[in-house]
Design a protein around this motif. Sequence first.
Motif, PDB file in Angstrom:
ATOM      1  N   UNK A 103       0.830  -1.201   0.000  1.00  0.00           N
ATOM      2  CA  UNK A 103       0.000   0.000   0.000  1.00  0.00           C
ATOM      3  C   UNK A 103       0.868   1.256   0.000  1.00  0.00           C
ATOM      4  N   UNK A 104       1.949   1.248   0.750  1.00  0.00           N
ATOM      5  CA  UNK A 104       2.818   2.416   0.846  1.00  0.00           C
ATOM      6  C   UNK A 104       3.818   2.503  -0.304  1.00  0.00           C
ATOM      7  N   UNK A 105       3.822   1.505  -1.175  1.00  0.00           N
ATOM      8  CA  UNK A 105       4.720   1.526  -2.332  1.00  0.00           C
ATOM      9  C   UNK A 105       4.090   2.178  -3.559  1.00  0.00           C
ATOM     10  N   UNK A 106       2.771   2.419  -3.516  1.00  0.00           N
ATOM     11  CA  UNK A 106       2.127   3.127  -4.615  1.00  0.00           C
ATOM     12  C   UNK A 106       2.661   4.556  -4.696  1.00  0.00           C
ATOM     13  N   UNK A 107       2.878   5.055  -5.914  1.00  0.00           N
ATOM     14  CA  UNK A 107       3.160   6.478  -6.087  1.00  0.00           C
ATOM     15  C   UNK A 107       1.998   7.264  -5.496  1.00  0.00           C
ATOM     16  N   UNK A 108       2.234   8.230  -4.598  1.00  0.00           N
ATOM     17  CA  UNK A 108       1.135   8.820  -3.820  1.00  0.00           C
ATOM     18  C   UNK A 108       0.308   9.860  -4.557  1.00  0.00           C
ATOM     19  N   UNK A 109       0.590  10.124  -5.840  1.00  0.00           N
ATOM     20  CA  UNK A 109      -0.105  11.209  -6.528  1.00  0.00           C
ATOM     21  C   UNK A 109      -1.316  10.686  -7.291  1.00  0.00           C
ATOM     22  N   UNK A 110      -2.470  11.298  -7.033  1.00  0.00           N
ATOM     23  CA  UNK A 110      -3.717  10.903  -7.688  1.00  0.00           C
ATOM     24  C   UNK A 110      -4.420  12.074  -8.362  1.00  0.00           C
ATOM     25  N   UNK A 111      -3.926  13.307  -8.177  1.00  0.00           N
ATOM     26  CA  UNK A 111      -4.639  14.502  -8.626  1.00  0.00           C
ATOM     27  C   UNK A 111      -3.990  15.123  -9.854  1.00  0.00           C
ATOM     28  N   UNK A 112      -4.836  15.623 -10.742  1.00  0.00           N
ATOM     29  CA  UNK A 112      -4.379  16.502 -11.809  1.00  0.00           C
ATOM     30  C   UNK A 112      -4.265  17.919 -11.253  1.00  0.00           C
ATOM     31  N   UNK A 113      -3.359  18.712 -11.817  1.00  0.00           N
ATOM     32  CA  UNK A 113      -3.189  20.080 -11.338  1.00  0.00           C
ATOM     33  C   UNK A 113      -2.900  20.999 -12.516  1.00  0.00           C
ATOM     34  N   UNK A 114      -3.081  22.296 -12.270  1.00  0.00           N
ATOM     35  CA  UNK A 114      -2.878  23.290 -13.321  1.00  0.00           C
ATOM     36  C   UNK A 114      -1.424  23.743 -13.363  1.00  0.00           C
ATOM     37  N   UNK A 115      -0.942  24.006 -14.586  1.00  0.00           N
ATOM     38  CA  UNK A 115       0.389  24.577 -14.772  1.00  0.00           C
ATOM     39  C   UNK A 115       0.404  25.316 -16.108  1.00  0.00           C
ATOM     40  N   UNK A 116       1.492  25.974 -16.417  1.00  0.00           N
ATOM     41  CA  UNK A 116       1.622  26.673 -17.687  1.00  0.00           C
ATOM     42  C   UNK A 116       2.087  25.713 -18.772  1.00  0.00           C
ATOM     43  N   UNK A 117       1.523  25.853 -19.968  1.00  0.00           N
ATOM     44  CA  UNK A 117       1.945  25.041 -21.114  1.00  0.00           C
ATOM     45  C   UNK A 117       2.811  25.871 -22.049  1.00  0.00           C
ATOM     46  N   UNK A 118       3.699  25.206 -22.761  1.00  0.00           N
ATOM     47  CA  UNK A 118       4.586  25.855 -23.723  1.00  0.00           C
ATOM     48  C   UNK A 118       4.064  25.628 -25.139  1.00  0.00           C
ATOM     49  N   UNK A 119       4.828  26.112 -26.119  1.00  0.00           N
ATOM     50  CA  UNK A 119       4.508  25.862 -27.525  1.00  0.00           C
ATOM     51  C   UNK A 119       4.982  24.472 -27.926  1.00  0.00           C
ATOM     52  N   UNK A 120       4.407  23.954 -29.007  1.00  0.00           N
ATOM     53  CA  UNK A 120       4.974  22.776 -29.644  1.00  0.00           C
ATOM     54  C   UNK A 120       6.311  23.148 -30.271  1.00  0.00           C
TER      55      UNK A 120
END
Length: 755
Positions: A103-120
């Motif tokens: 149980x404690x070996x799972x990567x603890x992140x489950x949420x999406x979050x906002x950030x800045x995107x760049x150009x292609x």
Amino acid sequence: VLSNIVVHKTFVASLPADFTGGVVDIETKAFPEEKSRSVSVSFDYNPNFHFRNDFLSAEGSPTDFLGFDDGTREIPATTNIPQFAQVVGNPNSAAGLRYQDILRSFTPYMAAFEKNSLMNFSIGAGAGDQIVKEKVTLGYNFVLNYKKNYEFYKDATFGRYGLSADPGVYEMETRELQTGSFGSEEVLLSGLASFAVKTAYSKYRIGLIHLQNGDSKAGIFDYLNADQGAVFLGFQHNIEYSQRSLTNVLIAGEHDLKSSDWSVEWKVAPTLSKMDDPDVRFTRYEIRGEDLVIGTEAGFPQRIWRDLSEFGLANNLVLKNDYKLFNKDAEISFGGNFTYKTRDYSIQSFNLNVRNLNLTGNPDELFYEENLWPIDGNVARGTTFEAVFLPTNPNEFNANVRSSAGFVSTEFELAPNLETTVGVRVESYQQYYTGQDQLGLNVLDNDKVLDDISLFPSVNLVYHVTEKQNLRAAYSQTVARPSMKELSYAEIYDPLTGRTFIGGLFRDADDGADIVFWDGNLRQTDIQNVDLRWEIFPTPQSTISIGGFYKFFKNPIEIIQFTSQANAFQPRNVGDGEIFGAEVEVRKSLSFISEKLSNFTFNANFTATNSRIQLSATEYKSRVDNKRVGQEISEYRDMAGQAPFVVNAGISFEGSEKGFGNGLEAGLYYNVQSSTLTYVGIVDRPDIYSVPYHNLNFNANKHFGKDDKFVAGLSVSNILNDRKELVFQSFGAQDQFLESLSPGVTVGMKFGISF
């Protein structure tokens, strides 16, 4: 890099018999015309995608920028996994401690979050040359490209609709509806290396291509309803990462035998393909007044690992000989090939249960250390998991294909000005499967699920009416075989859209009745093809082609909605079908309007088809039982995936070598296909159609500088800012979205230098 791109619209015996609408043959250059060294860089900007501070992303790994995960998303365990029921009574036992460690070996992140995107952006480099020696010519090509793309879909819609049980109600019911946004960060790394040797009578080449692709998606959606009958409001977070790689080696040779008119061509091509979706995460909250709940109605959070590995080996041998027939030159060719493919596929899923936690709506809270089971020794509180792939995994299979083929074909002049190509191909095709269904009622151990030996004749006639006109006629028999994914028991769930792909081996029976909508016996499609075409060449740069075609399909495969599971789709054989079609193609310089327009060329292709499928007895009864008042049900419907019409048109410009527009190439291109049946409805699930997508694009490249070593480019795609949409359609009802996305308008710039 490219030597030829040839589109085969009609079948000949030397091509694979798995041929429905055409085959594209792409050949890379073995011997570049001149020494070249090049570097290029490009940028794309789309206001919908780029420089946004609300772009959605998720925690990844340090190597995501190279298109693969470094192990951050690795599955915590695949064996020795206790189930919760085994440890709930004694969390401090050996099994309980093992459970907590996983149980404690799972990567603890489950949420999406906002950030800045760049150009292609993308960057590429290449080098090629041929070196001429006294008796030998050597050639080489190297290409390396790196590309990073950002996409962001705001106000994306994914829905599921159904018919009311009351035939007098026309508007469709909302079964599921999710609206929100998702972002995608994609990396594509590609490399090519090829070497070739040419002597007086032989050519040898070896080529290596590797593609590495990584795509990270994250989304947040509002949600209405779920499953069959559950009614609730909520929201969800989606995180997924997909990494794909393909490595292909081509070893080939061509030989002209010195003392005869015989020539020999051979190829050996091993390919290794991999696709991994490590740690796909999905969390949905139900809103109950002021409380947030995670439970059975909304669906348990999931973490999914998918892994696919496929190895293929293709071998091909062709012999050709010039001879005389009717005292005229003719050619005969014969040969064979052998193809072997083997695929291993598995899905390993963990369902999460949230026991007596005070939830805030941030999915990361599920794996906060203070929220992991058992909280302060309380076995009734905390996040727990169940490994749903144990003790047996129905979503694990091995499939392999063995295909052997031989052909003979001859080209000759049957009558004056009548070129004839006649051939026959024989293919032996076997497909094997190891796996089982969800309930373990059907278990296959390398069982043969497809076995066919068939002859595929072809006749192609070309009559030269004049030097500038040809009449073409062709007849052939071909086949369309189910893929290894289609001919399986796999259930592949897409958390982003909520849809599930159901393998074609599953049986689909109506609950509570003796109606079998699908028996699980997926078969290949046999196809009869007839083509006619009239070609006119007014000038060397102009072409006018008018053609017609007919195809008859026995046991065609289409994607049908699944009755026993919500929002699920399955490949099935349906009733026999046929297509009548006409095609007009024009390529003509605009100099006939004015000589000042001689640098402009108009291209257009228009294809119109009339397709129909004869409904099976079960599909016909299903449509009759669920029709609306006043609706009439025909014994026929359109063929899925076959657009009634397709339009491709464009105007291109190519500057004169020393005159107007020197070094400039530009084009404006338009494409659209009419509304097309995409997924076939059944029982209370309406048919799903694509909405016409009007795609208008512009491209321009300008070469300049000494010896035209510099190039600058400009491109604009989706100029009309159209949306990509799929809709449910039902008699007397307003269309409702299965999917609605806005790709926006993209402007691109490119700069390159050759030296």
